[in-house]
Design an enzyme around this catalytic site. Structure first.
Site: not given
Ligand code: PNW
Length: 507
Positions: A97, A142, A187, A329, A331, A399
């Site tokens: 991706r 992006h 996002e 995405n 995390y 992601e």
């Molecule tokens: C993503 N949060 O952003 C983005 O899609 C990427 O470009 C970035 O490098 C990656 O995660 C790591 O940061 C995020 O606050 C921004 O949970 C914020 C969050 C999660 C993902």
């Protein structure tokens, strides 16, 4: 999709025999990695590329980036794309991706002029992947908007959906013969809330409680325009799919009370429901309770109409159902309280509108990013929740990843633990009936981590940013991910025999 269960018999000690269930990812499950144009490409003014909002911000306000770095060169994929594909082959990826830089293709943002050099670069990148059987999954946007469109208001301009549709047409025309997986936006929350409603992403507008909501409306409409364009004019001949990627972290209640459960729900509506609800819900439009909340707050604050714009009935119908899949995405997670851990927020703002407290337990392991901890079962919670709420759509994890400090080297056992736990959750979700079709690890390699510059590293491959050639070296996690992809099984005891990467037969 059915997960094959393989029974393996393991000898324990000399005589005792126990059976262990090995859970397997389906053969057609797409394992990949993800990146984004501004974070890896460099070549910021190569050929006739136009300026985008990250070029503009980092050049005019370098102090907003933690280490003063920028994406002018980044991992220099513009000159290293063959090495990138070689890494994909080393890992044995099914898919990759990546995103297109709008201003590399359309230097001024609109469909004239079209950059021949920009088109050629992406043709080469895509063809190199296809040569080795790697499926490209392409994000149109992006975060790197052409600056000329930002000067006209960017996502807050009601014409934004038309500009995006124009760009999408150029993209489908040029790459749609070979690209079968399209993601319109990466996002929306980060684009709108962080870029328009705060100062944590370009274009740092800080239009709190207003700009982020305008952006949400026109972003969602722009997504739907690009989706319908593909559906009506390209799908029958090109045969691909088009969806959107939304960042969905888990927000659960701090305590099992009705107040906290409702607080968590309002926070979910504000974080990602704003973008998911209009597209994936049965009724369409912005989320109900959050809409009421913003309307009430706006009235109390003396606004004559809600700061959250409305969709017309026609717009609602246009957007509802406009996606072939839900890209997630994911995390991390947070615990939400109606009464505890409440902090004062700017008025007006989304966080003031939501008005809840956020808590992160100390025992959740902390990454190098302040916002990222490893929280138990958060992917499973998210997928089960979305699956139920939006009636079993097709999903990709687009992601998921873990950051370490630049000094941390190649042995990244914390990243390995995070990935294994996340992938176990993916198997749990598949077992529970979630139509999860792929998983993209963030990221293939270290890259420019936005406001954090080069101070947080997410790569399966380490990149040496001191060296002009930007050499890439596999971390331990790359070997572990490779083994998972090869065997389709998560072996928690697997240790790579060497740290020398090679390409397996057939790649
Ligand atoms: C993503 N949060 O952003 C983005 O899609 C990427 O470009 C970035 O490098 C990656 O995660 C790591 O940061 C995020 O606050 C921004 O949970 C914020 C969050 C999660 C993902």
């Amino acid at each position: 999709m059915k997960v094959a269960l393989v029974l393996s018999v393991i000898a324990l000690g000399c005589s005792a025999l126990v059976t262990k269930q090995e859970r397997r990812f389906p053969d057609d499950f797409l394992f990949g990695t993800a990146t984004a144009s501004y974070q890896i490409e460099g070549g910021w003014n190569a050929d006739d590329k136009g300026e985008n909002i990250w070029d503009h911000m980092t050049h005019n306000h370098p102090n907003v980036i933690k280490d003063g770095s920028n994406g002018d060169v980044a991992a220099d994929t513009y000159h290293n794309y063959k090495r990138d594909v070689e890494m994909m082959r080393e890992l044995g990826l099914d898919a990759y991706r990546f995103s297109l830089s709008w201003s590399r293709i359309l230097p001024d943002g609109l469909s004239n002029p079209v950059s021949a050099a920009g088109i050629a670069f992406y043709n080469n990148y895509i063809d190199e992947m296809l040569k080795y059987g790697i499926t490209p999954m392409v994000t149109l946007y992006h975060w790197d908007l052409p600056q000329k469109l930002q000067d006209l208001g960017g996502f807050a301009n009601p014409l934004f959906p038309d500009w995006f549709e124009e760009y999408a047409r150029v993209v489908y025309d040029n790459f749609g013969d070979r690209v079968k997986h399209w993601i319109t936006f990466n996002e929306p929350r980060e684009i709108c809330l962080e870029g328009y409603g705060s100062t944590t992403k370009a274009p740092i507008l800080n239009a709190t409680g207003i700009g982020s909501y305008l952006c949400a409306k026109y972003l969602v409409l722009a997504h739907a325009k690009a989706y319908h364009l593909y559906n009506n004019e390209y799908k029958s001949s090109q045969g691909g799919e088009c969806g959107i990627t939304i960042s969905v972290n888990w927000f659960g209640p701090l305590t099992d009370t009705e107040e906290d459960r409702f607080a968590a729900e309002i926070r979910r509506q504000a974080e990602w429901g704003l973008y998911a609800e209009p597209i994936f819900s049965e009724q369409g439009g912005f989320p109900k309770e959050f809409t009421e909340r913003v309307a009430q707050k706006s009235a109390e604050q003396g606004y004559r109409s809600s700061r959250l714009p409305e969709f017309t009935e026609e717009e609602k119908q246009f957007v509802r159902g406009a996606s072939d899949f839900f890209g997630v995405n994911h995390y991390t997670a947070y615990l939400i309280s109606a009464t505890e851990h409440i902090t004062q927020n700017v008025v007006p703002s989304l966080y003031d509108d939501v008005g809840v407290g956020v808590y992160v337990p100390e025992e959740w392991p902390q990454s190098a990013s302040s916002w990222l901890t490893e929280s138990p079962d958060s992917i499973l919670n998210v997928l089960n929740h979305l699956n139920q709420k939006y009636n079993n759509p097709k999903f990709y994890i687009t992601e998921n990843g873990w950051s370490s400090p630049p000094s941390s080297g190649l042995i990244d056992d914390d990243r390995i633990r995070y990935y294994r736990a996340a992938l176990e959750n993916c198997l749990d979700a598949i077992d529970a009936g979630v139509r999860l079709q792929g998983y993209m690890a963030w990221s293939l390699m270290d890259n420019f981590e936005w406001m954090e510059g080069l101070t947080e590293r997410f790569g399966l491959y380490h990149v040496d940013f001191e060296d002009p050639l930007r050499p890439r070296t596999a971390r331990k996690s790359a070997f572990v991910y490779k083994e998972i992809i090869k065997t389709r099984v998560i072996d928690h005891s697997y240790e790579p025999a060497t740290m020398t990467m090679t390409i397996d037969e057939g790649r």
